[in-house]
Design an enzyme around this catalytic site. Structure first.
Site, mmCIF file in Angstrom:
data_model
loop_
_atom_site.group_PDB
_atom_site.id
_atom_site.type_symbol
_atom_site.label_atom_id
_atom_site.label_comp_id
_atom_site.label_asym_id
_atom_site.label_seq_id
_atom_site.Cartn_x
_atom_site.Cartn_y
_atom_site.Cartn_z
ATOM 1 C CG LEU A 13 -58.436 -11.974 -4.000
ATOM 2 C CD1 LEU A 13 -59.692 -11.846 -4.849
ATOM 3 C CD2 LEU A 13 -57.177 -11.885 -4.877
ATOM 4 N N GLY A 17 -52.051 -10.402 -1.059
ATOM 5 C CA GLY A 17 -52.535 -11.355 -2.049
ATOM 6 C C GLY A 17 -52.908 -10.672 -3.358
ATOM 7 N NE ARG A 36 -62.511 -15.807 6.236
ATOM 8 C CZ ARG A 36 -63.250 -15.143 7.130
ATOM 9 N NH1 ARG A 36 -64.448 -15.600 7.473
ATOM 10 N NH2 ARG A 36 -62.819 -14.031 7.666
ATOM 11 C CB SER A 132 -39.132 -9.436 2.614
ATOM 12 O OG SER A 132 -38.790 -8.194 3.200
ATOM 13 N N GLY A 134 -43.286 -5.670 1.624
ATOM 14 C CA GLY A 134 -44.545 -4.974 1.827
ATOM 15 C C GLY A 134 -45.408 -4.978 0.574
ATOM 16 C CE LYS A 186 -40.702 -11.502 5.202
ATOM 17 N NZ LYS A 186 -41.505 -11.079 6.341
ATOM 18 C CG HIS A 189 -35.788 -10.249 6.117
ATOM 19 N ND1 HIS A 189 -36.902 -9.504 6.481
ATOM 20 C CD2 HIS A 189 -35.260 -9.602 5.049
ATOM 21 C CE1 HIS A 189 -37.022 -8.453 5.681
ATOM 22 N NE2 HIS A 189 -36.045 -8.500 4.796
ATOM 23 C CG ASN A 190 -39.682 -10.081 9.254
ATOM 24 O OD1 ASN A 190 -39.184 -10.014 8.130
ATOM 25 N ND2 ASN A 190 -40.985 -10.168 9.425
ATOM 26 C CD GLU A 193 -38.531 -5.282 8.675
ATOM 27 O OE1 GLU A 193 -39.611 -4.810 9.076
ATOM 28 O OE2 GLU A 193 -38.462 -6.177 7.798
ATOM 29 N NE ARG A 291 -40.094 -2.735 16.426
ATOM 30 C CZ ARG A 291 -40.445 -2.976 15.179
ATOM 31 N NH1 ARG A 291 -41.645 -3.473 14.915
ATOM 32 N NH2 ARG A 291 -39.612 -2.748 14.180
ATOM 33 N NE ARG A 447 -24.784 -23.699 36.008
ATOM 34 C CZ ARG A 447 -24.615 -24.916 35.503
ATOM 35 N NH1 ARG A 447 -23.414 -25.322 35.154
ATOM 36 N NH2 ARG A 447 -25.645 -25.727 35.361
#
Length: 472
Positions: A13, A17, A36, A132, A134, A186, A189-190, A193, A291, A447
């Site tokens: 929760l 959740g 929990r 997705s 948020g 997903k 997707h990120n 993003e 980042r 090579r």
């Protein structure tokens, strides 16, 4: 009278959740909830008194499972990794034939595939579901990417479609394939993003550092771009953030924020998996790298005083129209890289991913929702040489108009010493793709020279080695 059992159980929760549990309840489903930390359960139900009749709070895992109608659908909204494995171990002995466990977190798809196999033969099923949007999306309509068995999907489908974001009335959720398909989609997707956010930040940097524009002026430009092909949630967010005034300093909020961006790993996973499958993710890698570099803020402060400054000052920042076209080209190319990674994974793991459908379920609810996704879906359903997005006739037409602006924009960044890792990475990838004959013949010669790795010839079949001259 026997109490009506829950349609679904939500374990966990926290922010996401709780939001999903409320979304389910508001759409008419009865939800068993537990956590929990047990004191969270009563607090959650009390806070949501208007919907409290829709929840069955449970203080123990046994009571939680017993409160859900069979075959049970149990959604875990807990941290990825070891906590998911621990919960599977704890709940599995309590489950029956046809029950389904859903991991709705940002899990590594390799772990999802392992867990899927772990439950085979137990009678229970495992689903990896990417969510997705948020907190707001989870509460009011997320985009969801589901990987699992057909049985699990049929069990979950009515609830998933009810709570999903809608685009022209169509739910933005789909069953994409077995085992780790949903979590992999997903992840990519990120990754897209990350690239999208970085490219917007790069245009901001050009205008701020190269043309001395103030934040609000840049934000207004981004707001204007919302009326055209660049319309997207991230553009809307960026425009609003740049025009927001900090109540403490009465100056732009972005000017008070430390230039150090966090990351949770999904962008990095995208790059790692792309490299494993022999695919380029240069636009995404540029964003992930940026980042990473941002975290070394102390070193950058020292480096600014030590390393030579830029002396080449000729040339102006490209026009607003050029910058818009450059960003449009970059976004098309970064999405194309992402979809190519999905294609490679689909072939490697036998998922049969439907790229048009993926484009469609990203049109609402998710972070990368944009006006472009309709065009991508249409392209994937039409003529597509080699299955590659940038070879679709409609994309070729747009890129023909926008790539020159991308070149001018990247050139301006180079001339002024302003880093554009994602935009320049996207352009380098485009220029590699559009050349029938590149320069890797020399690499293969190298090579063979030092390692006798062999090479193929243009005029003969088979593998060859050259009798290279000895070095002096």
């Amino acid at each position: 009278m026997t109490e009506t059992k829950a349609d679904i159980g939500v374990y966990g929760l926290g922010t996401m959740g709780s939001a999903l549990a409320l979304n389910l309840a508001e759409n008419g489903f009865r939800v068993a909830v537990t956590n929990r930390e047990a004191d969270w359960i009563d607090d959650f139900v009390k806070e949501e008194a208007a919907l409290s009749g829709s929840f069955i709070p449970a203080q123990t895992l046994e009571a939680f499972v017993a409160a859900i109608k069979a075959p049970r659908t149990i959604l875990f909204m807990i941290p990825s990794g070891d906590p998911v494995d621990a919960m599977i171990e704890a709940v599995l002995p309590l489950l029956g034939e046809g029950d389904t466990i859903i991991d709705g977190g940002n899990s590594d798809f390799h772990a999802t595939r392992r867990r899927f196999e772990q439950l085979e033969g137990t009678g229970a099923h495992f689903v990896g579901m990417g969510v997705s949007g948020g907190e707001y999306g989870a509460r009011h309509g997320p985009s969801m990417m589901v990987g699992g068995t057909t049985h699990s999907w049929e069990q979950l489908k009515p609830m998933a479609e009810a709570i999903a974001a809608k685009f022209n009335g169509e739910p933005c959720v789909a069953h994409l394939g077995p085992d780790g398909a949903g979590h992999f989609v997903k992840t990519v997707h990120n990754g897209i993003e990350y690239a999208d956010m970085e490219m917007i930040a790069e245009v901001y940097s050009l205008l701020r550092d190269g043309a001395d524009w103030e934040a609000a002026r840049i934000g207004k430009l981004f707001e204007d771009w919302q009326e055209g092909p660049l319309a997207s949630y991230l553009m809307e967010v960026s425009a609003a953030a740049l025009q927001y005034v900090d109540p403490v300093t009465n100056k732009p909020m972005v000017d008070a924020i430390v230039d150090q961006a966090g990351q949770k790993g999904t962008g990095r996973w995208t790059v790692i998996e792309a490299l494993k499958m022999g695919q380029s993710a240069s636009a995404i890698e540029g964003a992930v790298g940026a980042r990473g570099w941002s975290a070394e803020r102390a070193m950058r402060g020292v480096a600014e005083d030590i390393l030579p400054s830029v002396t080449l000052k000729e040339g102006a920042i490209p026009s607003n129209d050029d910058l818009a076209s450059a960003l449009l080209a970059g976004r098309i190319l970064s999405h194309a890289q992402g979809f190519r990674i999905l294609t490679a994974a689909s072939e490697e793991f036998d998922w049969a991913l439907d790229l048009a459908r993926i484009s469609e379920i990203w049109r609402a609810g998710c972070i990368i929702r944009s006006a472009l996704l309709d065009d991508f879906a249409e392209a994937f359903r039409g003529e597509l040489p080699h299955g590659h997005l940038i070879l679709a006739p409609a994309m070729v037409e747009v890129l023909e108009k926008t790539i020159p602006a991308l070149r001018r924009t990247v050139g301006a960044g180079v001339a002024k010493g302003i880093a554009l890792p994602s935009l320049s990475g996207a352009l380098a990838w485009y220029d590699s793709i559009r050349r029938a004959r590149g320069a890797t013949n020399l690499i293969q010669a190298q090579r063979d020279f030092f390692g006798a790795h062999g090479f193929e010839r243009l005029d003969s079949d088979g593998s060859f080695n050259a009798d290279w001259p000895p070095l002096a």
